[in-house]
Motif scaffolding. Structure first.
Motif, short mmCIF file in Angstrom:
data_model
loop_
_atom_site.label_atom_id
_atom_site.label_comp_id
_atom_site.label_asym_id
_atom_site.label_seq_id
_atom_site.Cartn_x
_atom_site.Cartn_y
_atom_site.Cartn_z
N UNK A 1 -9.42 -2.77 -10.40
CA UNK A 1 -10.16 -1.73 -9.69
C UNK A 1 -9.94 -1.88 -8.19
N UNK A 2 -10.56 -0.98 -7.43
CA UNK A 2 -10.39 -0.96 -5.98
C UNK A 2 -11.74 -1.15 -5.28
N UNK A 3 -11.75 -1.97 -4.24
CA UNK A 3 -12.90 -2.12 -3.35
C UNK A 3 -12.54 -1.39 -2.05
N UNK A 4 -13.26 -0.36 -1.74
CA UNK A 4 -12.89 0.48 -0.60
C UNK A 4 -13.28 -0.17 0.74
N UNK A 5 -12.29 -0.22 1.62
CA UNK A 5 -12.47 -0.71 3.01
C UNK A 5 -13.25 -2.02 3.04
N UNK B 1 8.02 0.77 -4.76
CA UNK B 1 7.86 1.47 -6.04
C UNK B 1 6.83 2.59 -5.92
N UNK B 2 5.98 2.48 -4.90
CA UNK B 2 4.91 3.46 -4.71
C UNK B 2 4.90 3.91 -3.24
N UNK B 3 5.89 4.67 -2.82
CA UNK B 3 6.02 5.03 -1.39
C UNK B 3 4.88 5.85 -0.83
N UNK B 4 4.07 6.49 -1.69
CA UNK B 4 2.97 7.31 -1.21
C UNK B 4 1.63 6.56 -1.19
N UNK B 5 1.65 5.30 -1.58
CA UNK B 5 0.40 4.53 -1.64
C UNK B 5 -0.16 4.29 -0.24
N UNK B 6 -1.48 4.18 -0.15
CA UNK B 6 -2.15 3.98 1.13
C UNK B 6 -3.18 2.87 1.01
N UNK B 7 -3.30 2.08 2.07
CA UNK B 7 -4.28 1.00 2.12
C UNK B 7 -5.70 1.51 2.39
N UNK B 8 -5.83 2.80 2.66
CA UNK B 8 -7.13 3.32 3.09
C UNK B 8 -7.57 4.58 2.34
N UNK B 9 -6.96 4.87 1.18
CA UNK B 9 -7.32 6.11 0.47
C UNK B 9 -8.31 5.90 -0.67
N UNK B 10 -8.74 4.65 -0.89
CA UNK B 10 -9.72 4.38 -1.94
C UNK B 10 -9.17 4.52 -3.34
N UNK B 11 -7.84 4.48 -3.48
CA UNK B 11 -7.23 4.63 -4.81
C UNK B 11 -6.09 3.62 -4.99
N UNK B 12 -5.82 3.34 -6.25
CA UNK B 12 -4.66 2.53 -6.62
C UNK B 12 -3.57 3.46 -7.11
#
Length: 293
Positions: A283-287, A204-215
């Motif tokens: 929210x997101x916890x970065x790395x 559903x979110x093909x541009x999502x990244x595990x390392x970009x610090x965003x949801x």
């Protein structure tokens, strides 16, 4: 000496999963590695086993399972020096697929032996963690029906989707606060993703990244039965964003408040959960997690 603990869900995916110590010792010799295998016996048992492994000074804890058990293991390792390994033997394997971890057990073990570590972001929902995605609305109902089927196949996932489509007229009344924007709506779906895959190569979110610090957030407004069908078809081709009812965002945090209930029905990393609260904060916890990939 490196201490590697393998936490195995014997019933993940198609079930009857087994780890052979002799096989593991082909990759991890007794001189350099200490190997422990811990099978789970019940839901959330992986949490207890992981906490025991932490106390036993494990350097690497390998989740041999699908996304649900991986969530249980990884949640204990957030902001920890202990490294997560993954052998994907579940049905969807969304997180492993996003990390390019092979399904073949021999290739997965060879990857673990390299100990090439990535730091990835972690999603939080109130006091819970998610690593791939979470959502309320349609996707949560799909997971609810999928779990009730007691089958872990693509066919049962499709059946669960069709069953959820028949009951998709029961929409929640919510307020979503995303950055400085507040939306009053009855959405068909609110999907929050840290990774680019649901499982079964569906996204559903093909541009999502595990390392970009965003949801990556996907909100689908109330839509007709025909548009729901069209959305489902377009999703298979990663073209669902073409519908005007589909809105995409990126954010570090959002808040969802129920207007008329005190119980959220959600899915988190492919597991159905109920949260007794009127508001959820995401929210997101970065790395915040070390993983071999």
């Amino acid at each position: 000496m490196r201490h590697i603990h393998f936490i195995l869900n014997p019933i993940a995916g198609k079930g009857s999963n087994f780890l052979d110590l002799a096989l593991l010792e082909k990759y991890f010799n007794k001189k350099d590695f200490s190997i422990v295998i811990k099978p789970t016996s019940y839901k959330k048992h992986a949490i207890k086993l992981t906490q025991e492994s932490i106390n036993e000074k494990a350097h690497i804890i390998v989740a041999c399972s699908g996304d649900g058990t991986i969530n249980e293991v990884a949640s204990c390792l957030v902001n920890s020096p202990i490294i997560l390994g993954i052998i994907p033997i579940g049905s969807g394997n969304g997180l492993a697929s996003n990390l390019n971890i092979p399904k073949n057990i021999h290739k997965a073990l060879a990857l673990i032996k390299t100990q090439t570590v990535k730091k990835i972001d972690v999603g939080t929902l109130n006091n819970l963690h998610f690593f791939s995605n979470t959502g309320i609305g349609f996707d949560a109902q799909v997971i609810k029906h999928y779990e009730a089927s007691n089958e872990r196949t693509l066919v049962s996932y499709i059946k669960a989707t069709l069953k959820s489509l028949k009951k998709s007229n029961k929409l929640m009344d919510v307020e979503t606060t995303l950055d400085d924007e507040s939306i009053q709506h009855k959405p068909f779906l609110i999907f929050i993703s840290n990774s680019n895959e649901l499982g079964y190569k569906v996204s559903l979110t093909p541009k999502a990244s595990l390392q970009d610090g965003k949801l990556d957030v996907l909100i689908v407004k109330e839509i007709s039965a025909f548009k729901i069908f069209l959305f489902t078809v377009l999703m298979l081709f990663k073209s669902h964003h073409m519908l005007k009812e589909v809105n995409c965002y990126q954010t570090k945090q959002l808040k969802i408040t129920l207007k008329d209930k005190l119980l959220f029905q959600i899915q988190m990393d492919g597991e159905f959960k109920m949260i007794k609260n009127q508001t959820i904060n995401i929210s997101i916890l970065e790395k915040a997690l070390k993983v071999i990939a």
